[in-house]
Motif scaffolding. Structure first.
Motif, short mmCIF file in Angstrom:
data_model
loop_
_atom_site.label_atom_id
_atom_site.label_comp_id
_atom_site.label_asym_id
_atom_site.label_seq_id
_atom_site.Cartn_x
_atom_site.Cartn_y
_atom_site.Cartn_z
N ARG A 248 0.81 -1.22 0.00
CA ARG A 248 0.00 0.00 0.00
C ARG A 248 0.85 1.27 0.00
O ARG A 248 0.36 2.34 -0.38
CB ARG A 248 -0.93 0.01 1.22
CG ARG A 248 -2.04 -1.03 1.15
CD ARG A 248 -2.91 -0.99 2.39
NE ARG A 248 -3.61 0.28 2.52
CZ ARG A 248 -4.38 0.60 3.56
NH1 ARG A 248 -4.52 -0.27 4.56
NH2 ARG A 248 -4.99 1.75 3.62
N GLU A 249 2.09 1.16 0.45
CA GLU A 249 2.95 2.35 0.52
C GLU A 249 4.08 2.25 -0.50
O GLU A 249 4.94 1.37 -0.40
CB GLU A 249 3.57 2.48 1.92
CG GLU A 249 4.46 3.70 2.05
CD GLU A 249 5.16 3.76 3.39
OE1 GLU A 249 5.66 4.84 3.75
OE2 GLU A 249 5.22 2.73 4.10
N PRO A 250 4.12 3.16 -1.49
CA PRO A 250 5.26 3.16 -2.41
C PRO A 250 6.49 3.77 -1.74
O PRO A 250 6.45 4.89 -1.24
CB PRO A 250 4.76 4.04 -3.57
CG PRO A 250 3.72 4.93 -2.96
CD PRO A 250 3.10 4.16 -1.83
N VAL A 251 7.55 3.00 -1.69
CA VAL A 251 8.78 3.46 -1.04
C VAL A 251 9.97 3.22 -1.96
O VAL A 251 9.93 2.37 -2.84
CB VAL A 251 9.02 2.74 0.31
CG1 VAL A 251 7.97 3.10 1.33
CG2 VAL A 251 9.08 1.23 0.11
N LEU B 69 12.40 6.03 1.55
CA LEU B 69 11.74 7.29 1.23
C LEU B 69 10.33 6.97 0.77
O LEU B 69 10.14 6.21 -0.18
CB LEU B 69 12.50 8.05 0.14
CG LEU B 69 11.87 9.37 -0.32
CD1 LEU B 69 11.88 10.38 0.82
CD2 LEU B 69 12.61 9.90 -1.54
N SER B 70 9.34 7.51 1.46
CA SER B 70 7.95 7.19 1.15
C SER B 70 7.33 8.25 0.26
O SER B 70 7.58 9.45 0.42
CB SER B 70 7.14 7.08 2.45
OG SER B 70 5.77 6.90 2.16
N ALA B 71 6.49 7.81 -0.65
CA ALA B 71 5.71 8.72 -1.49
C ALA B 71 4.27 8.80 -0.99
O ALA B 71 3.42 9.39 -1.67
CB ALA B 71 5.74 8.25 -2.94
N GLU B 72 4.01 8.22 0.18
CA GLU B 72 2.65 8.17 0.73
C GLU B 72 2.46 9.27 1.76
O GLU B 72 3.23 9.37 2.71
CB GLU B 72 2.41 6.80 1.37
CG GLU B 72 1.08 6.65 2.07
CD GLU B 72 -0.10 6.92 1.15
OE1 GLU B 72 -0.90 7.83 1.47
OE2 GLU B 72 -0.22 6.21 0.12
N GLY B 73 1.43 10.08 1.57
CA GLY B 73 1.17 11.18 2.49
C GLY B 73 0.32 10.81 3.69
O GLY B 73 0.32 11.51 4.70
N ASP B 74 -0.42 9.71 3.60
CA ASP B 74 -1.34 9.32 4.67
C ASP B 74 -0.58 8.49 5.71
O ASP B 74 -0.14 7.37 5.42
CB ASP B 74 -2.48 8.51 4.09
CG ASP B 74 -3.57 8.21 5.11
OD1 ASP B 74 -3.32 8.36 6.33
OD2 ASP B 74 -4.68 7.81 4.70
N PRO B 75 -0.43 8.99 6.94
CA PRO B 75 0.32 8.23 7.95
C PRO B 75 -0.36 6.93 8.33
O PRO B 75 0.30 6.00 8.80
CB PRO B 75 0.39 9.20 9.13
CG PRO B 75 -0.78 10.11 8.96
CD PRO B 75 -0.95 10.26 7.48
N ARG B 76 -1.68 6.84 8.13
CA ARG B 76 -2.37 5.59 8.44
C ARG B 76 -1.90 4.48 7.51
O ARG B 76 -1.66 3.34 7.92
CB ARG B 76 -3.88 5.80 8.32
CG ARG B 76 -4.43 6.82 9.30
CD ARG B 76 -5.70 7.49 8.76
NE ARG B 76 -6.75 6.52 8.49
CZ ARG B 76 -7.65 6.13 9.40
NH1 ARG B 76 -7.61 6.64 10.62
NH2 ARG B 76 -8.58 5.27 9.08
N VAL B 77 -1.78 4.82 6.24
CA VAL B 77 -1.29 3.85 5.26
C VAL B 77 0.15 3.48 5.57
O VAL B 77 0.55 2.31 5.51
CB VAL B 77 -1.42 4.41 3.83
CG1 VAL B 77 -0.76 3.49 2.81
CG2 VAL B 77 -2.89 4.62 3.47
N ARG B 78 0.97 4.48 5.93
CA ARG B 78 2.37 4.22 6.23
C ARG B 78 2.51 3.28 7.43
O ARG B 78 3.37 2.40 7.46
CB ARG B 78 3.13 5.52 6.50
CG ARG B 78 3.18 6.46 5.30
CD ARG B 78 4.36 7.43 5.38
NE ARG B 78 4.45 8.13 6.64
CZ ARG B 78 3.85 9.29 6.91
NH1 ARG B 78 3.08 9.88 5.99
NH2 ARG B 78 4.00 9.87 8.08
N LEU B 79 1.67 3.48 8.44
CA LEU B 79 1.72 2.63 9.63
C LEU B 79 1.42 1.18 9.27
O LEU B 79 2.17 0.27 9.63
CB LEU B 79 0.72 3.13 10.67
CG LEU B 79 0.51 2.20 11.88
CD1 LEU B 79 1.74 2.22 12.77
CD2 LEU B 79 -0.74 2.57 12.65
#
Length: 205
Positions: A104-107, A124-134
């Motif tokens: 779910r998180e492009p890194v 390095l993440s391209a995801e802005g939503d911290p919920r998705v990153r978690l």
């Protein structure tokens, strides 16, 4: 291991779930300081910019179900943790869920090399939503663990009242901690004493 261990024994024969409520899930996420940076309280159920709600709690529990199902596959043919042995997610479903969560998180990998330190790898993440990153970070950690060398040392503790998985630190370790070993030895002694008193010991050869 931290995620799998949110299901734990209460020391009195019951099972506790640290993610049973939104409040409990928020407390647990706050303690996972390495997953998101910064990860600090910003409100009643906020973790930094991350808001912990029922939807996020359910998603994290889904990842946990997948992890514990795959832990059960690792320890097989030994029995899995009794906490959820009767309702384990099928292994193929667990694999699909875990891989989907990690994706779910492009890194992109990054090389971090401070002037006064050693080089290290980062993402390095391209995801802005911290919920998705978690959620993705939890899934990636599980992928790393299950594909790494520690997998071979994973065991389920079967001391009375224990429901934990643990990493075996030496070849003869049977229980997750000394207190579990003590309970197991007491239970074995009680069982032998009871069998001797009732004449129900093993039949003579």
């Amino acid at each position: 291991m931290e995620l799998a261990s949110t299901i734990r024994h209460d020391g009195d024969g019951g099972v506790l779930d640290d993610l049973a409520t939104v409040e409990g899930a928020a407390r647990w996420i706050r303690r996972q300081s390495g997953l998101l940076s910064p990860l600090a309280p910003a409100g009643k159920h906020d973790v930094g910019e991350l808001v912990v709600d029922e939807e996020l709690r359910d998603t994290v529990i889904g990842v946990r179900r997948a992890v514990r199902a795959l832990f059960a596959r690792v320890v097989s043919p030994a029995p899995p943790s009794p906490a959820d042995a009767h309702r384990l997610m099928p292994a193929e479903e667990a694999l699909t869920l875990l891989n989907a969560a990690a994706a779910r998180e492009p890194v992109a990998p990054q090389l971090l090399w401070p002037a006064e330190g050693l080089p290290a790898a980062g993402l390095l993440s391209a995801e802005g939503d911290p919920r998705v990153r978690l959620v993705a970070a939890l899934a990636r950690d599980a992928v790393d663990f299950l594909s790494g060398p520690q997998r071979e040392r994973l065991r389920a503790c079967h001391a009375p009242r224990c429901v934990r998985y643990f990493i075996r630190s030496h070849g003869r370790q049977e229980w997750c901690k000394p207190s579990c070993g003590n309970r197991a030895r007491v239970a074995r002694h009680y069982g032998r004493t009871r069998d001797a008193a009732t004449g129900e010991g093993p039949a003579p050869r």
